[in-house]
Scaffold this active site. Structure first.
Site, short mmCIF file in Angstrom:
data_model
loop_
_atom_site.label_atom_id
_atom_site.label_comp_id
_atom_site.label_asym_id
_atom_site.label_seq_id
_atom_site.Cartn_x
_atom_site.Cartn_y
_atom_site.Cartn_z
N SER A 37 0.86 -1.19 0.00
CA SER A 37 0.00 0.00 0.00
C SER A 37 0.89 1.23 0.00
O SER A 37 2.03 1.19 0.50
CB SER A 37 -0.87 -0.02 1.27
N TYR A 58 -1.63 -0.69 10.29
CA TYR A 58 -1.78 -1.08 8.89
C TYR A 58 -0.57 -0.61 8.08
O TYR A 58 0.02 -1.38 7.31
CB TYR A 58 -3.07 -0.47 8.34
N1 LIG Z 1 -8.72 -0.50 -1.19
C1 LIG Z 1 -7.62 0.22 -1.11
O1 LIG Z 1 -7.64 1.45 -1.17
C2 LIG Z 1 -6.28 -0.43 -0.95
C3 LIG Z 1 -5.14 0.36 -1.08
C4 LIG Z 1 -3.88 -0.22 -0.92
C5 LIG Z 1 -3.78 -1.57 -0.66
N2 LIG Z 1 -4.90 -2.31 -0.52
C6 LIG Z 1 -4.76 -3.74 -0.22
O2 LIG Z 1 -5.37 -4.50 -1.24
C7 LIG Z 1 -5.88 -5.71 -0.68
C8 LIG Z 1 -7.37 -5.85 -1.02
O3 LIG Z 1 -8.06 -4.70 -0.53
P1 LIG Z 1 -9.64 -4.49 -0.80
O4 LIG Z 1 -9.86 -3.03 -0.83
O5 LIG Z 1 -10.09 -5.33 -1.93
O6 LIG Z 1 -10.23 -5.00 0.59
P2 LIG Z 1 -11.36 -6.11 0.86
O7 LIG Z 1 -11.66 -6.06 2.32
O8 LIG Z 1 -12.49 -5.92 -0.08
O9 LIG Z 1 -10.59 -7.46 0.49
C9 LIG Z 1 -9.74 -8.14 1.39
C10 LIG Z 1 -10.11 -9.60 1.37
O10 LIG Z 1 -9.23 -10.28 2.30
C11 LIG Z 1 -10.01 -11.26 2.96
N3 LIG Z 1 -9.43 -11.61 4.25
C12 LIG Z 1 -9.45 -10.87 5.40
N4 LIG Z 1 -8.88 -11.56 6.40
C13 LIG Z 1 -8.49 -12.75 5.89
C14 LIG Z 1 -7.86 -13.89 6.44
N5 LIG Z 1 -7.56 -13.94 7.76
N6 LIG Z 1 -7.61 -14.94 5.63
C15 LIG Z 1 -7.93 -14.89 4.31
N7 LIG Z 1 -8.56 -13.84 3.73
C16 LIG Z 1 -8.82 -12.78 4.51
C17 LIG Z 1 -11.37 -10.60 3.16
O11 LIG Z 1 -12.40 -11.54 3.40
C18 LIG Z 1 -11.54 -9.84 1.86
O12 LIG Z 1 -12.28 -10.56 0.91
C19 LIG Z 1 -5.60 -5.63 0.83
O13 LIG Z 1 -4.38 -6.28 1.11
C20 LIG Z 1 -5.44 -4.14 1.07
O14 LIG Z 1 -4.64 -3.87 2.20
C21 LIG Z 1 -6.16 -1.78 -0.68
#
Ligand SMILES: NC(=O)c1ccc[n+]([C@@H]2O[C@H](COP(=O)([O-])OP(=O)(O)OC[C@H]3O[C@@H](n4cnc5c(N)ncnc54)[C@H](O)[C@@H]3O)[C@@H](O)[C@H]2O)c1
Length: 263
Positions: A146, A159
Site C-alpha cells: 500500500s 496497517y
Molecule cells: N482498497 C484500497 O484502497 C487499498 C489500497 C492499498 C492496498 N490495498 C490492499 O489490497 C488488498 C485488497 O483490498 P480491498 O480493498 O479489496 O479489501 P477487501 O476487504 O475488499 O478485500 C480483502 C479480502 O481479504 C479477505 N481476508 C481478510 N482476512 C483474511 C484472512 N484472515 N484470511 C484470508 N482472507 C482474509 C477478506 O475476506 C476480503 O475478501 C488488501 O491487502 C489491502 O490492504 C487496498
C-alpha cells in the site's frame, strides 16, 4: 486478443483475498488472460460469486477458503493450490484487514490481528510457495502492499507498518530467491474506492480533499490495479524483481503551490 508479452495463458495462479473488492476484479481479469486459478479467502460465501464470474469469463477456478491469520493454514493453502492446479506459477498475496484507530487506542489484539493477516500471512504463503516454484523452474510473487508503506495518515499506524513490512519482505524474498528464478514484486496503491476504504472517503469533506490532493483528480478504481498485477505476474516484467509499483494518481509526484492562491 491478449498481447503475448502479457499473456497468462495456462499459468497457475493462487490469489489470496480473492473475495474482496480488488481480489474479485483481479480474479476475472486473470481468467480473461487464460490463467488457471485457485481463489482463496477467509469467506467461502464471498468466493462463490467470484468463481462464477471467472467461469462466465471462460476461466476455471478452484476455491480454498481458510483463515490465513493461521501460519499453518498459509502453507496448507499453497500446497493444496499447487496440488490441485498441477503447479504454481504465480502467487498473488491480496488478503488484508484494517482496524482504524488513533495510536493511543490501539490494543495488542488489534496489533496482532492486523499483523497476522497483512504481514505474517504474506511471509508464510511466500515461504511455502518458494520450494514449489523453484522445483517448477521459477515463478512470480506479487504482493498487495500500500502507499501507506511510505506515506501515512492518522488512524492507520499498524496497517501502514504492516504494509511497509510487506514492501520490505518483497525485497528480501526477491534477493534470496532470484537464483531460483522466482521474481517477487509488490504494488503500493493509494486509496482505491472500495468498501474497505469507505470510512476514509465516505464523508463529503474527505471526498473533496482526496479529489484536490490527487493530481489526477479522483480516487482509484479496483480495475486500475489490474494492469500492474498482470504486468508483474507475466513475462512482460521478466527482468524486474524486488520492486514496488506506486499506483497513486500522482499523489507522491509533487504538490501544487498555487493551491493556496485563494485561501
Ligand atoms: N482498497 C484500497 O484502497 C487499498 C489500497 C492499498 C492496498 N490495498 C490492499 O489490497 C488488498 C485488497 O483490498 P480491498 O480493498 O479489496 O479489501 P477487501 O476487504 O475488499 O478485500 C480483502 C479480502 O481479504 C479477505 N481476508 C481478510 N482476512 C483474511 C484472512 N484472515 N484470511 C484470508 N482472507 C482474509 C477478506 O475476506 C476480503 O475478501 C488488501 O491487502 C489491502 O490492504 C487496498
Amino acid at each position: 486478443m491478449t498481447d503475448p508479452l502479457f499473456s497468462l495463458n495456462g499459468r497457475t495462479i493462487l490469489l489470496t483475498g480473492a473475495g474482496g473488492a480488488i481480489g474479485s476484479v483481479v480474479a476475472t481479469a486473470l481468467a480473461e488472460r487464460g490463467a488457471r486459478l485457485a481463489l482463496q479467502d477467509i469467506s467461502a460465501d464471498k468466493l462463490g460469486p467470484v468463481r462464477q464470474a471467472v467461469e462466465a469469463a471462460g476461466g476455471t477456478a478452484i476455491t480454498l477458503p481458510a483463515d490465513l491469520a493461521d501460519p499453518d493454514a498459509c502453507g496448507a493453502v499453497v500446497r493444496e493450490a499447487h496440488a490441485l492446479l498441477g503447479g504454481l506459477d504465480v502467487l498473488i498475496n491480496g488478503a488484508g484487514i484494517n482496524r482504524r484507530k488513533p495510536i493511543s487506542e490501539v490494543t495488542a489484539d488489534d496489533f496482532d490481528a492486523i499483523a497476522a493477516v497483512n504481514m505474517r500471512s504474506v511471509y508464510f504463503t511466500s515461504q511455502a510457495a518458494h520450494p514449489l516454484m523453484a522445483a517448477g523452474g521459477g515463478g512470480s510473487i506479487v504482493n498487495l502492499s500500500s502507499l501507506s508503506a511510505r506515506f501515512s495518515f492518522a488512524t492507520i499506524s499498524v496497517y501502514a507498518a504492516t504494509k511497509a513490512a510487506v514492501t520490505s519482505m518483497t525485497r528480501s524474498c526477491a534477493r534470496e530467491w532470484a537464483s531460483d528464478r522466482i521474481r517477487v514484486n509488490c504494488i503500493e496503491p493509494f486509496v482505491i474506492k472500495t468498501e474497505f476504504t469507505k470510512p476514509l472517503w465516505g464523508e463529503d469533506h474527505r471526498q473533496r480533499w482526496f479529489d484536490h490532493v490527487t493530481p489526477l483528480g479522483r480516487l482509484g478504481d479496483p480495475a486500475e490495479v489490474v494492469g500492474s498485477i498482470v504486468f508483474l505476474a507475466s513475462d512482460a516484467s521478466s527482468w524486474i524483481t524486488g520492486q514496488s509499483i506506486v499506483i497513486d494518481g500522482g499523489l507522491t509526484a509533487g504538490a501544487d503551490w498555487d493551491a493556496y492562491r485563494d485561501m
